[in-house]
Write an enzyme that holds these catalytic residues in place. Structure first.
Site, short mmCIF file in Angstrom:
data_model
loop_
_atom_site.label_atom_id
_atom_site.label_comp_id
_atom_site.label_asym_id
_atom_site.label_seq_id
_atom_site.Cartn_x
_atom_site.Cartn_y
_atom_site.Cartn_z
N GLY A 149 40.47 43.34 35.04
CA GLY A 149 40.35 44.17 33.85
C GLY A 149 38.90 44.29 33.42
O GLY A 149 38.60 44.47 32.24
N LYS A 150 38.00 44.23 34.39
CA LYS A 150 36.56 44.34 34.08
C LYS A 150 36.24 45.68 33.43
O LYS A 150 35.40 45.76 32.54
CB LYS A 150 35.71 44.20 35.37
CG LYS A 150 35.77 42.84 36.00
CD LYS A 150 34.90 42.77 37.23
CE LYS A 150 35.45 43.57 38.40
NZ LYS A 150 36.71 43.10 38.96
N ASP A 207 40.28 42.94 40.02
CA ASP A 207 41.34 43.54 39.21
C ASP A 207 41.65 42.74 37.95
O ASP A 207 42.78 42.73 37.46
CB ASP A 207 42.65 43.70 40.03
CG ASP A 207 42.40 44.41 41.33
OD1 ASP A 207 41.67 45.42 41.31
OD2 ASP A 207 42.91 43.96 42.37
N GLY A 218 38.16 50.31 42.28
CA GLY A 218 38.70 51.51 41.65
C GLY A 218 39.24 51.14 40.29
O GLY A 218 39.92 50.14 40.15
N HIS A 219 38.89 51.91 39.30
CA HIS A 219 39.52 51.68 38.02
C HIS A 219 39.66 52.96 37.22
O HIS A 219 38.96 53.93 37.45
CB HIS A 219 38.82 50.58 37.22
CG HIS A 219 37.37 50.85 36.96
ND1 HIS A 219 36.37 50.26 37.67
CD2 HIS A 219 36.78 51.64 36.05
CE1 HIS A 219 35.21 50.68 37.21
NE2 HIS A 219 35.43 51.51 36.23
N GLY A 249 46.13 44.34 25.30
CA GLY A 249 46.72 45.63 25.68
C GLY A 249 45.65 46.50 26.30
O GLY A 249 44.46 46.17 26.24
N GLN A 282 34.94 43.82 42.32
CA GLN A 282 35.72 42.74 42.97
C GLN A 282 35.63 41.44 42.14
O GLN A 282 35.56 41.53 40.93
CB GLN A 282 35.28 42.51 44.42
CG GLN A 282 35.65 43.66 45.37
CD GLN A 282 34.64 44.79 45.37
OE1 GLN A 282 33.45 44.56 45.43
NE2 GLN A 282 35.11 46.03 45.32
P1 IMP Z 1 37.15 45.23 51.67
O1 IMP Z 1 36.27 44.98 50.49
O2 IMP Z 1 37.76 46.60 51.69
O3 IMP Z 1 36.45 44.90 52.96
O4 IMP Z 1 38.39 44.21 51.58
C1 IMP Z 1 38.22 42.82 51.68
C2 IMP Z 1 39.15 42.08 50.71
O5 IMP Z 1 38.74 42.35 49.37
C3 IMP Z 1 40.61 42.52 50.79
O6 IMP Z 1 41.43 41.41 50.51
C4 IMP Z 1 40.74 43.53 49.67
O7 IMP Z 1 42.07 43.67 49.21
C5 IMP Z 1 39.83 42.90 48.64
N1 IMP Z 1 39.27 43.86 47.69
C6 IMP Z 1 38.26 44.73 47.91
N2 IMP Z 1 37.99 45.43 46.79
C7 IMP Z 1 38.83 44.98 45.86
C8 IMP Z 1 39.01 45.30 44.47
O8 IMP Z 1 38.31 46.14 43.88
N3 IMP Z 1 39.98 44.61 43.82
C9 IMP Z 1 40.73 43.65 44.42
N4 IMP Z 1 40.59 43.33 45.71
C10 IMP Z 1 39.65 43.98 46.41
#
Ligand code: IMP
Length: 428
Positions: free
Chosen positions: A15-16, A13, A40-41, A415, A222
């Site tokens: 801001g990629k 998260d 998700g973005h 921004g 991620q």
């Molecule tokens: P999983 O990827 O759903 O198995 O979650 C494992 C960990 O990665 C958890 O702490 C989630 O909140 C975190 N996580 C998974 N995808 C994202 C993302 O796109 N952004 C931020 N955290 C993520």
């Protein structure tokens, strides 16, 4: 030809999406190399809102080739909806290709993710419950269903004959719904028809592109601290978001990769459980959460917030081989009287100071951040487009991050808009 990997430098998260959107214009191919619909973005262009989980946002630029690599895990239902939504908005998806080697997230993976979290009770990972972990477990355990399998009815049926009883045994034990082979076959058939036209050997596409000197942008999902190997295990995701993952997750040798840009927020956020040394559980954390609108895109959960952690950032720079940093959301600090950067950790048990990130996570719960406090700029910087026009204190903050990480801050985002960007050196 400058093939560039974009990685999350923190816990995702960062801001990629904005950075990828910005650089996609100069790339010929954009490839997503790991993760699934846990990411998700949202991209807002010309007043239209586009939500992405799996498809590279480069698809919004006509003519760009967008690839979903072998390292990803694909929920076919989510991907189909994503494709339909784009088509509905008039976006051409004929340049989208999916690797036949990517693994599929099937309904039983979602059930097993839910079950796994339930059974961990007080030690939950806080997953997105999108079936990511169980899909990668099957991949590594060699019992996964790959995209290519859904086009081979007999092979799919015989694979499911072995896999489903194993899954059902666990689900049944915990009193959960079990799955019939026919039900999964019908699910796969439904999406085989829909996704079939997009499935193609992507190494052929990338091989030809490399031969022609085209530019490839690798899209990480991620972040480094969620990396299965190098992150805050076990509070991580189940793939390799780091730059090395770009190579395994796409089938493109790392000798073709020239640059790695790490995206960092000017502060740090985390969703889900796990250590977070600079976390703020006070009004300042609340202020960051509120001004930064820090809610998870996929799950809507409030993100935990804290000050910029240069020890973690240095580790991230090292693990990824960063050649540049994209610093985002610095404008969130516009109203702050002062800002802090963590420069070291101190063990509260014995006073030991850590200037380098301790990768073993058991010690993390004893570590306190050591901060350097800097004056804020208390000025709206969202309209500034040149580094030299930034207030002195904002420049100092950026230069401090450069000196602490040893990596140049090439891009600074002030921004959400595409144009709200200060580019000191474009990586592509
Ligand atoms: P999983 O990827 O759903 O198995 O979650 C494992 C960990 O990665 C958890 O702490 C989630 O909140 C975190 N996580 C998974 N995808 C994202 C993302 O796109 N952004 C931020 N955290 C993520």
């Amino acid at each position: 030809m400058t093939n560039v990997v974009i990685v999350g430098g923190q816990w995702g998260d960062e801001g990629k999406a904005k950075v990828i959107d910005l650089l996609s214009e100069k790339a010929d191919i954009v490839i997503r190399y790991q993760g699934g619909c846990n990411a998700g973005h949202t991209v807002v262009t010309d007043g239209k809102i586009y939500k992405f989980h799996l498809i590279p946002s480069g698809i919004l630029y006509p003519g760009k080739i967008c690839l979903i690599g072998n390292g990803t895990v694909i929920n076919p239902e989510v991907l189909s909806i994503e494709i339909d939504n784009l088509i509905e908005k008039g976006i051409d998806t004929s340049n989208l290709y999916i690797s036949p080697l990517a693994h599929l997230t099937l309904p039983y993976h979602l059930a097993l993710d839910e079950l796994s979290e339930e059974s961990l009770q007080h030690n939950k990972i806080g997953t997105t419950k999108r079936g990511i972990g169980p899909t990668y477990i099957d991949k590594i355990g060699r019992t996964g269903i790959r995209v290519e399998d859904i086009f081979e009815k007999e092979a799919l049926s015989s694979k499911l004959e072995i896999i489903l009883p194993q899954k059902n045994m666990i689900l049944e034990h915990y009193g959960k719904k079990t799955y019939e082979k026919q039900e999964i076959i019908e699910f796969c058939e439904k999406y085989a028809e829909k996704l079939g036209p997009y499935v193609k050997d992507i190494s052929e596409i990338t091989y030809n592109a490399l031969k022609q000197g085209q530019t490839i942008l690798f899209e990480g999902a991620q972040g480094t601290m969620l990396d299965i190997d190098h992150g805050t295990y076990p509070y991580v995701t189940s793939s390799n978001p780091i730059s090395a993952g770009a190579s395994t997750g796409s089938g493109i040798g790392f000798t073709h990769i020239r640059k790695v840009v790490g995206v960092f927020k000017a502060y740090v956020t985390r969703v889900g459980e796990g250590p977070f040394i600079t976390e703020l559980n006070d009004d300042e954390g609340g202020k960051l959460q509120e001004i930064g609108q820090e809610f998870g895109t996929t799950t809507g959960r409030k993100r935990r917030c804290g000050w910029f952690d240069s020890v973690g950032a240095r580790y991230s720079a090292m693990i990824n081989g960063l050649t540049g940093i994209a610093l985002t959301k610095i404008d969130v600090f516009d109203s702050f009287e002062q800002v802090k950067i963590c420069t070291a950790y101190q063990d509260r048990r014995n006073g030991k100071v850590y200037e380098n990130y301790p990768s073993g996570t058991y010690v993390h719960k004893y570590l306190e951040p050591v901060y350097e406090t800097m004056p804020g700029w208390q000025q709206d910087i969202t309209g500034i487009r040149e580094f030299s026009d930034l207030p002195g204190n904002a420049q100092e903050f950026i230069l401090k991050i450069e000196s602490l990480t040893g990596v140049p801050v090439e891009i600074t985002s002030v921004g959400p808009g595409r144009e709200q960007t200060i580019i000191r050196n474009c990586p592509i």
